[in-house]
Design a protein around this motif. Structure first.
Motif, mmCIF file in Angstrom:
data_model
loop_
_atom_site.group_PDB
_atom_site.id
_atom_site.type_symbol
_atom_site.label_atom_id
_atom_site.label_comp_id
_atom_site.label_asym_id
_atom_site.label_seq_id
_atom_site.Cartn_x
_atom_site.Cartn_y
_atom_site.Cartn_z
ATOM 1 N N LEU A 131 5.854 0.425 -7.114
ATOM 2 C CA LEU A 131 6.629 0.899 -5.963
ATOM 3 C C LEU A 131 6.071 2.182 -5.352
ATOM 4 N N LEU A 132 5.267 2.915 -6.093
ATOM 5 C CA LEU A 132 4.771 4.196 -5.578
ATOM 6 C C LEU A 132 3.919 4.058 -4.318
ATOM 7 N N PRO A 133 3.059 3.037 -4.192
ATOM 8 C CA PRO A 133 2.321 2.913 -2.918
ATOM 9 C C PRO A 133 3.227 2.766 -1.708
ATOM 10 N N ILE A 134 4.384 2.132 -1.882
ATOM 11 C CA ILE A 134 5.329 2.010 -0.770
ATOM 12 C C ILE A 134 5.855 3.383 -0.395
ATOM 13 N N VAL A 135 6.156 4.212 -1.397
ATOM 14 C CA VAL A 135 6.614 5.575 -1.126
ATOM 15 C C VAL A 135 5.521 6.364 -0.418
ATOM 16 N N ASP A 136 4.271 6.185 -0.836
ATOM 17 C CA ASP A 136 3.165 6.886 -0.178
ATOM 18 C C ASP A 136 3.068 6.502 1.292
ATOM 19 N N ASN A 137 3.224 5.231 1.607
ATOM 20 C CA ASN A 137 3.142 4.791 3.005
ATOM 21 C C ASN A 137 4.283 5.372 3.831
ATOM 22 N N PHE A 138 5.471 5.466 3.250
ATOM 23 C CA PHE A 138 6.585 6.091 3.964
ATOM 24 C C PHE A 138 6.244 7.544 4.300
ATOM 25 N N GLU A 139 5.671 8.251 3.345
ATOM 26 C CA GLU A 139 5.366 9.666 3.573
ATOM 27 C C GLU A 139 4.249 9.830 4.603
ATOM 28 N N ARG A 140 3.261 8.965 4.569
ATOM 29 C CA ARG A 140 2.199 9.039 5.581
ATOM 30 C C ARG A 140 2.749 8.766 6.970
ATOM 31 N N ALA A 141 3.606 7.762 7.056
ATOM 32 C CA ALA A 141 4.196 7.451 8.360
ATOM 33 C C ALA A 141 5.044 8.608 8.862
#
Length: 248
Positions: A131-141
């Motif tokens: 799930l961490l890559p999904i959190v990373d994408n949210f933060e980048r966005a």
């Protein structure tokens, strides 16, 4: 004279009657009969005296004769003692085996409990890492999107609500983010992917977190990718042209 003869006859008659009464009383007295019977019993007991004293018997000649006692079977007693010792040894062996089995079972229980806890942590770790890559994408966005209109702001708030919900779920699972900026570089926590020469910070100071790291409880879930300060390289001094007189 006649009167005197009558008195003598009466006296003789009275004496005769008293003698007969006395003989009857003496012959029929129960005290005399009981005394005679008791005397005869005592005479019989004295004739053959035997008195038991302890384990001996007193005979007529006042000598003591030992009574016969049953003989003890020494062989049977020795065999019984041997059986008791054998049973005692078996009992001690069984007790030792029981204590060993109980200790082994306790160690097995602790080991399986520890393995179960480690397995639970590993399953949770693997799930969260997905799930961490999904959190990373949210933060980048979030860092790149800059809403301009009201419609964009509405979309931005909606996606921020989803991001917050995801982060709160990770917190309930025991996940916490690292905050390495300004700290000294620690290879156990950080992974240096860039170095930046600078005079503003000491060498080895974390300048920026490029990819966020996370803890799971007190363990490292993912290392943080960081940029580290490096010493600024000094500019080498310009070499003066040394020309000789012969060159001029």
């Amino acid at each position: 004279m006649i009167d005197e003869n009558k008195q003598v006859n009466n006296t003789s008659q009275q004496l005769g009657e008293s003698t007969e009464v006395k003989q009857v009383i003496m012959s029929e007295s129960p005290a005399e009969i009981n005394t005679n019977e008791f005397a005869s019993e005592v005479t019989e007991q004295v004739a053959t005296p035997t008195n038991v004293v302890g384990d001996t018997t007193l005979t007529e000649d006042n000598s003591f004769a030992a009574t016969q006692t049953p003989e003890v079977d020494t062989a049977a007693l020795a065999e019984l003692t041997q059986q008791i010792n054998s049973l005692k040894t078996q009992l001690e062996e069984r007790s030792t085996q029981y204590m060993r089995i109980a200790a082994d079972f306790e160690n097995y229980r602790k080991r399986t409990q520890k393995e179960k806890e480690e397995l639970d942590v590993q399953v949770k770790r693997n799930t969260i890492l997905e799930l961490l890559p999904i959190v990373d994408n949210f933060e980048r966005a979030r860092s790149h999107l800059k809403p301009q209109s009201d419609g964009e702001m509405t979309i931005h708030k909606s996606y921020q609500g989803v991001y917050k919900q995801l982060v709160d779920s990770l917190k309930r699972l025991g996940v916490s983010p690292m905050r390495p900026e300004g700290q000294d570089f620690d290879p156990n926590l950080h992974e240096a992917v860039m170095r930046e020469p600078t005079d503003e910070h000491p060498e080895g100071t974390v300048l920026e977190e490029l990819v966020r790291g996370y803890y799971l409880g007190d363990r490292v879930l993912r290392h943080s990718m960081v940029k580290v300060a490096a010493p600024k390289e000094d500019t080498p001094p310009a070499q003066e042209d040394q020309s000789s007189p012969a060159d001029s």
